[in-house]
Each structure stands twice: as structure tokens, then as C-alpha cells.
Scaffold this active site. Structure first.
Site, PDB file in Angstrom:
ATOM      1  N   LYS A   9       0.856  -1.196   0.000  1.00 25.00           N
ATOM      2  CA  LYS A   9       0.000   0.000   0.000  1.00 25.00           C
ATOM      3  C   LYS A   9       0.898   1.254   0.000  1.00 25.00           C
ATOM      4  O   LYS A   9       1.980   1.229  -0.590  1.00 25.00           O
ATOM      5  CB  LYS A   9      -0.955  -0.021   1.192  1.00 25.00           C
ATOM      6  N   HIS A  85      -8.106  -2.858  -6.226  1.00 30.38           N
ATOM      7  CA  HIS A  85      -8.064  -3.091  -4.773  1.00 30.38           C
ATOM      8  C   HIS A  85      -9.219  -2.310  -4.133  1.00 30.38           C
ATOM      9  O   HIS A  85      -9.589  -1.234  -4.608  1.00 30.38           O
ATOM     10  CB  HIS A  85      -6.719  -2.625  -4.209  1.00 30.38           C
ATOM     11  N   GLU A 152     -10.962 -10.573  -1.659  1.00 28.56           N
ATOM     12  CA  GLU A 152     -10.674  -9.886  -0.403  1.00 28.56           C
ATOM     13  C   GLU A 152     -11.950  -9.257   0.135  1.00 28.56           C
ATOM     14  O   GLU A 152     -12.343  -8.156  -0.312  1.00 28.56           O
ATOM     15  CB  GLU A 152      -9.649  -8.773  -0.635  1.00 28.56           C
ATOM     16  N   GLY A 158      -7.432  -5.487   6.943  1.00 27.82           N
ATOM     17  CA  GLY A 158      -6.862  -4.649   7.996  1.00 27.82           C
ATOM     18  C   GLY A 158      -7.625  -4.680   9.313  1.00 27.82           C
ATOM     19  O   GLY A 158      -7.388  -3.849  10.184  1.00 27.82           O
ATOM     20  N   SER A 194      -6.521  -9.813   6.343  1.00 28.11           N
ATOM     21  CA  SER A 194      -6.012 -10.196   7.671  1.00 28.11           C
ATOM     22  C   SER A 194      -5.328 -11.564   7.698  1.00 28.11           C
ATOM     23  O   SER A 194      -5.457 -12.313   8.680  1.00 28.11           O
ATOM     24  CB  SER A 194      -7.145 -10.131   8.705  1.00 28.11           C
TER      25      SER A 194
HETATM   26  C1  PEP Z   1      -4.918  -5.946   1.499  1.00 27.48           C
HETATM   27  O1  PEP Z   1      -5.113  -4.744   1.687  1.00 27.48           O
HETATM   28  O2  PEP Z   1      -4.820  -6.375   0.339  1.00 27.48           O
HETATM   29  C2  PEP Z   1      -4.831  -6.820   2.660  1.00 27.48           C
HETATM   30  C3  PEP Z   1      -5.004  -8.086   2.468  1.00 27.48           C
HETATM   31  O3  PEP Z   1      -4.559  -6.212   3.874  1.00 27.48           O
HETATM   32  P1  PEP Z   1      -4.349  -6.926   5.295  1.00 27.48           P
HETATM   33  O4  PEP Z   1      -3.569  -8.192   5.070  1.00 27.48           O
HETATM   34  O5  PEP Z   1      -3.605  -5.925   6.103  1.00 27.48           O
HETATM   35  O6  PEP Z   1      -5.725  -7.217   5.816  1.00 27.48           O
END
Ligand code: PEP
Length: 232
Positions: A9, A85, A152, A158, A194
Site C-alpha cells: 500500500k 483493490h 478480499e 486490515g 487479515s
Molecule cells: C490488502 O489490503 O490487500 C490486505 C489483504 O490487507 P491486510 O492483510 O492488512 O488485511
């Protein structure tokens, strides 16, 4: 082959990049590890670990201030790019049509798009996950060429909260079956949200899970390397 995509990010600097890549050098992962860095850290792509970008411009080179075009990424030797994303969809109002367009531009430049899809918390609570996912998928992926899908759920990014292994299995089955209807069932499908060293062992053997996309845990070798080791 399994895939592990790290998404930095808007984080990191030259020192942190060197540190992480240095710690990955001695590993011989069976997994294909791809680190998607901010544009500012993509100056040297001749690394053992494949580097990717996190966005690509809709436009060619020209009067598009602030944009990074597909040609520029190709010139750098970038092999992968994340498109759609949830943070780009949310903060930059990127629609499925824009995401698909970006995926096509990536392919035109020899770059494999990593197409992200995922339902919101409200959609999840209202039981709309299946229909939302199918639609996002069919409207966001390119018609021809290779791509990777990252499922996702927005509410898992997050937050430290993930779907159960059973829920991931059922959504990945839907994604697989939906991809089959467009003859794309061979495209890898990753789970993201996560992911950490603890839950990778629960999720890695789920059918139709071809790896993971990882945000926070990809920033430091202390949290990223154990995930790679768990996947070996
Ligand atoms: C992401 O933003 O693609 C992601 C998976 O974040 P995190 O692993 O921090 O949840």
C-alpha cells in the site's frame, strides 16, 4: 503453484525494501512470491522476488499529470499489477468497468493483472456476498489473457477478522465455477484479508485457494517470512 502477493500500500521506504528483500534472498520458496510496492520503490525490478505495482493508469503516455502508464511500468520491468483493490474502488471511485480497462491495459504491456474483488460488510450481513462476487468478477476480469484473482472481503482487510475456512471454501468454489463459465477456471484465485502466519496454515489447503494476498504482514520480514515458510 501457490502464490503469495505482498501489498505494501502507501507504506515503506528504500531502507525497508532493502531489508525485506535481503531477508528473502536466502529462502527457496516453492511459492511464487510477488511484492507489490509503491511506485517510488519500483526503480530496481531485477530482484529474486518478483515486484509488482499497485495501480496502472487508464491512459497512455501524455498529458495525464500524476499518472503512471502501462508503458512506464513495462519499461521498469514490472511483471504484475494490482487492479481494483478495495481501497482504490473506495477512495478513487474505481468501478468494475475501470478495473477491467486497467487489467486490459496491463495485459497490452505484458503485465499480469491481479484483479481484486470483495463484498462490503453490509453486503456480507445482508447475505449478498455470492451475487456481489459473481458480478464483480464477471465485470472486472479481462476477456483474454492471463490474470490472477484476489478475493478480499472488504470487512476482513486490515481488521484482524477473517471469514471462517468454510466460508472461504464456499466463496472460492463460487469464484471457480463462475470463472468456468468464461473458460478461465485455470486462473489462480487468492484469498486476502487479515492473513498472518497463524491462519495461513488453516487456509492453505482449502480447495480453490491458490495462495494469499497480504497487506500489513508483508511489511516486515518477521511477519512475512513465516507465511512463506508455512506455504512451503
Ligand atoms: C490488502 O489490503 O490487500 C490486505 C489483504 O490487507 P491486510 O492483510 O492488512 O488485511
Amino acid at each position: 503453484m501457490k502464490f503469495l502477493v505482498g501489498n505494501w500500500k502507501s507504506n515503506g521506504n528504500i531502507k525497508e525494501k532493502k531489508r525485506l528483500l535481503g531477508s528473502l534472498n536466502h529462502l527457496k520458496p516453492k511459492t511464487k512470491v510477488i511484492l507489490c510496492l509503491p511506485f517510488t520503490l519500483l526503480n530496481d525490478t531485477k530482484t529474486k522476488i518478483a515486484l509488482g505495482a499497485q495501480d496502472i493508469s487508464l491512459y497512455p503516455n501524455g498529458a495525464f499529470t500524476g499518472d503512471i502508464s502501462g508503458t512506464m511500468l513495462k519499461d521498469l520491468g514490472v511483471k504484475y499489477v494490482i487492479v481494483g483493490h478495495s481501497e482504490r474502488r473506495r477512495y478513487h471511485h474505481e468501478t468494475n468497468a475501470i478495473v477491467k480497462n486497467k487489467a486490459n491495459i496491463a495485459l497490452q504491456n505484458g503485465i499480469i493483472p491481479i484483479v481484486c474483488i470483495g463484498e462490503s460488510e453490509i453486503e456480507h450481513k445482508q447475505g449478498k456476498t455470492r451475487s456481489v462476487i459473481k458480478r464483480m468478477l464477471l465485470e472486472s476480469v479481462p476477456e483474454v489473457g492471463k490474470f490472477i484473482v484476489a478475493y478480499e472481503p472488504r470487512w476482513a482487510i486490515g481488521t484482524g477478522v477473517t471469514p471462517t475456512a468454510k466460508e472461504i471454501e464456499s466463496i472460492h468454489k463460487i469464484i471457480f465455477e463462475t470463472l468456468k463459465t468464461i473458460h478461465c477456471e485455470k486462473m489462480p484465485v487468492l484469498y486476502g484479508g487479515s492473513v498472518n502466519a497463524g491462519n495461513t496454515t488453516d487456509f492453505i489447503d482449502i480447495p480453490h485457494v491458490d495462495g494469499f494476498m497480504v497487506g500489513r504482514a508483508s511489511l516486515k520480514s518477521e511477519t512475512f517470512v513465516p507465511i512463506i515458510k508455512n506455504m512451503n
